[in-house]
Design a protein around this motif. Sequence first.
Motif, PDB file in Angstrom:
ATOM      1  N   ALA A  15       0.823  -1.210   0.000  1.00 54.12           N
ATOM      2  CA  ALA A  15       0.000   0.000   0.000  1.00 54.12           C
ATOM      3  C   ALA A  15       0.857   1.259   0.000  1.00 54.12           C
ATOM      4  CB  ALA A  15      -0.945  -0.005   1.205  1.00 54.12           C
ATOM      5  N   THR A  16       1.921   1.263   0.785  1.00 54.62           N
ATOM      6  CA  THR A  16       2.805   2.434   0.821  1.00 54.62           C
ATOM      7  C   THR A  16       3.507   2.617  -0.516  1.00 54.62           C
ATOM      8  OG1 THR A  16       3.143   2.168   3.201  1.00 54.62           O
ATOM      9  CG2 THR A  16       4.764   3.501   2.011  1.00 54.62           C
ATOM     10  N   ALA A  17       4.024   1.531  -1.079  1.00 48.76           N
ATOM     11  CA  ALA A  17       4.700   1.616  -2.379  1.00 48.76           C
ATOM     12  C   ALA A  17       3.743   2.113  -3.454  1.00 48.76           C
ATOM     13  CB  ALA A  17       5.289   0.257  -2.756  1.00 48.76           C
ATOM     14  N   ALA A  18       2.521   1.600  -3.465  1.00 50.45           N
ATOM     15  CA  ALA A  18       1.528   2.014  -4.465  1.00 50.45           C
ATOM     16  C   ALA A  18       1.138   3.480  -4.292  1.00 50.45           C
ATOM     17  CB  ALA A  18       0.297   1.119  -4.372  1.00 50.45           C
ATOM     18  N   VAL A  35       5.690  -1.164  -8.957  1.00 53.50           N
ATOM     19  CA  VAL A  35       5.785  -1.693  -7.600  1.00 53.50           C
ATOM     20  C   VAL A  35       6.107  -3.180  -7.711  1.00 53.50           C
ATOM     21  CG1 VAL A  35       4.489  -2.173  -5.490  1.00 53.50           C
ATOM     22  CG2 VAL A  35       4.213   0.036  -6.665  1.00 53.50           C
ATOM     23  N   HIS A  36       7.145  -3.599  -6.987  1.00 55.68           N
ATOM     24  CA  HIS A  36       7.588  -4.995  -7.004  1.00 55.68           C
ATOM     25  C   HIS A  36       7.620  -5.525  -5.578  1.00 55.68           C
ATOM     26  CE1 HIS A  36       9.116  -4.751 -11.167  1.00 55.68           C
ATOM     27  NE2 HIS A  36       9.332  -3.490 -10.843  1.00 55.68           N
ATOM     28  N   GLY A  37       7.267  -6.779  -5.430  1.00 58.62           N
ATOM     29  CA  GLY A  37       7.393  -7.388  -4.117  1.00 58.62           C
ATOM     30  C   GLY A  37       6.399  -8.502  -3.922  1.00 58.62           C
ATOM     31  N   PRO A  38       6.451  -9.059  -2.768  1.00 59.92           N
ATOM     32  CA  PRO A  38       7.385  -8.709  -1.706  1.00 59.92           C
ATOM     33  C   PRO A  38       8.790  -9.236  -2.000  1.00 59.92           C
ATOM     34  CG  PRO A  38       6.056 -10.561  -1.011  1.00 59.92           C
ATOM     35  CD  PRO A  38       5.538 -10.128  -2.362  1.00 59.92           C
ATOM     36  N   VAL A  39       9.768  -8.589  -1.404  1.00 65.89           N
ATOM     37  CA  VAL A  39      11.161  -9.026  -1.471  1.00 65.89           C
ATOM     38  C   VAL A  39      11.648  -9.199  -0.039  1.00 65.89           C
ATOM     39  CG1 VAL A  39      11.623  -7.849  -3.661  1.00 65.89           C
ATOM     40  CG2 VAL A  39      12.101  -6.676  -1.514  1.00 65.89           C
ATOM     41  N   TRP A  55       8.595  -3.983   0.037  1.00 64.51           N
ATOM     42  CA  TRP A  55       8.145  -3.768  -1.335  1.00 64.51           C
ATOM     43  C   TRP A  55       9.011  -2.670  -1.927  1.00 64.51           C
ATOM     44  CZ3 TRP A  55       3.956  -6.221  -3.805  1.00 64.51           C
ATOM     45  CH2 TRP A  55       3.325  -7.192  -3.025  1.00 64.51           C
ATOM     46  N   VAL A  56       9.260  -2.729  -3.230  1.00 62.51           N
ATOM     47  CA  VAL A  56      10.129  -1.770  -3.899  1.00 62.51           C
ATOM     48  C   VAL A  56       9.309  -0.984  -4.923  1.00 62.51           C
ATOM     49  CG1 VAL A  56      12.167  -1.495  -5.361  1.00 62.51           C
ATOM     50  CG2 VAL A  56      12.120  -3.278  -3.591  1.00 62.51           C
ATOM     51  N   ALA A  57       9.467   0.322  -4.908  1.00 60.27           N
ATOM     52  CA  ALA A  57       8.859   1.185  -5.924  1.00 60.27           C
ATOM     53  C   ALA A  57       9.989   1.741  -6.785  1.00 60.27           C
ATOM     54  CB  ALA A  57       8.071   2.315  -5.282  1.00 60.27           C
ATOM     55  N   ILE A  58       9.808   1.643  -8.098  1.00 57.46           N
ATOM     56  CA  ILE A  58      10.807   2.079  -9.072  1.00 57.46           C
ATOM     57  C   ILE A  58      10.184   3.166  -9.939  1.00 57.46           C
ATOM     58  CG2 ILE A  58      12.276   1.386 -10.996  1.00 57.46           C
ATOM     59  CD1 ILE A  58      12.162  -1.474  -9.834  1.00 57.46           C
ATOM     60  N   PHE A  59      10.888   4.282 -10.061  1.00 58.86           N
ATOM     61  CA  PHE A  59      10.390   5.447 -10.791  1.00 58.86           C
ATOM     62  C   PHE A  59      11.340   5.781 -11.935  1.00 58.86           C
ATOM     63  CE2 PHE A  59       9.447   5.575  -6.334  1.00 58.86           C
ATOM     64  CZ  PHE A  59       8.126   5.945  -6.251  1.00 58.86           C
ATOM     65  N   LYS A  60      10.815   6.343 -13.046  1.00 58.03           N
ATOM     66  CA  LYS A  60      11.644   6.880 -14.127  1.00 58.03           C
ATOM     67  C   LYS A  60      11.402   8.378 -14.171  1.00 58.03           C
ATOM     68  CE  LYS A  60      12.198   2.500 -15.220  1.00 58.03           C
ATOM     69  NZ  LYS A  60      10.914   1.880 -15.010  1.00 58.03           N
TER      70      LYS A  60
END
Length: 110
Positions: A15-18, A35-39, A55-60
């Motif tokens: 939820a936080t990553a999203a 958003v990727h995970g869980p890791v 969880w990982v959030a990736i931004f461009k």
Amino acid sequence: MVDHYIVTTATPDRATAARLAASAVQARLAATAQVHGPVTSFWWHLGEQGEGEEWVAIFKTTSVRYVELESHLVAEHTWDNPEVTAVKIEAASAGYLTWLEKTTSVDGEG
């Protein structure tokens, strides 16, 4: 010349990553976010070794918007000292980079 970045942060839950991903894209601080995970993460914190699910959030984004994106992620994150890292994109298709720049521009043409 504008540089292009892949920016990451880890969060305690999906939820936080999203929420971070959606708010950064809505504000055009990032052109896209995933958003990727869980890791499973392993770390040192407060003098102790830890392990847990994240969880990982990736931004461009671009160098023009990076400082604002970093500030947004730090301010909106649930952790006091969140990881926010950026890696310069050394190569990418010209069309993608043009889209990234237009999407994160103030007028948001993307």
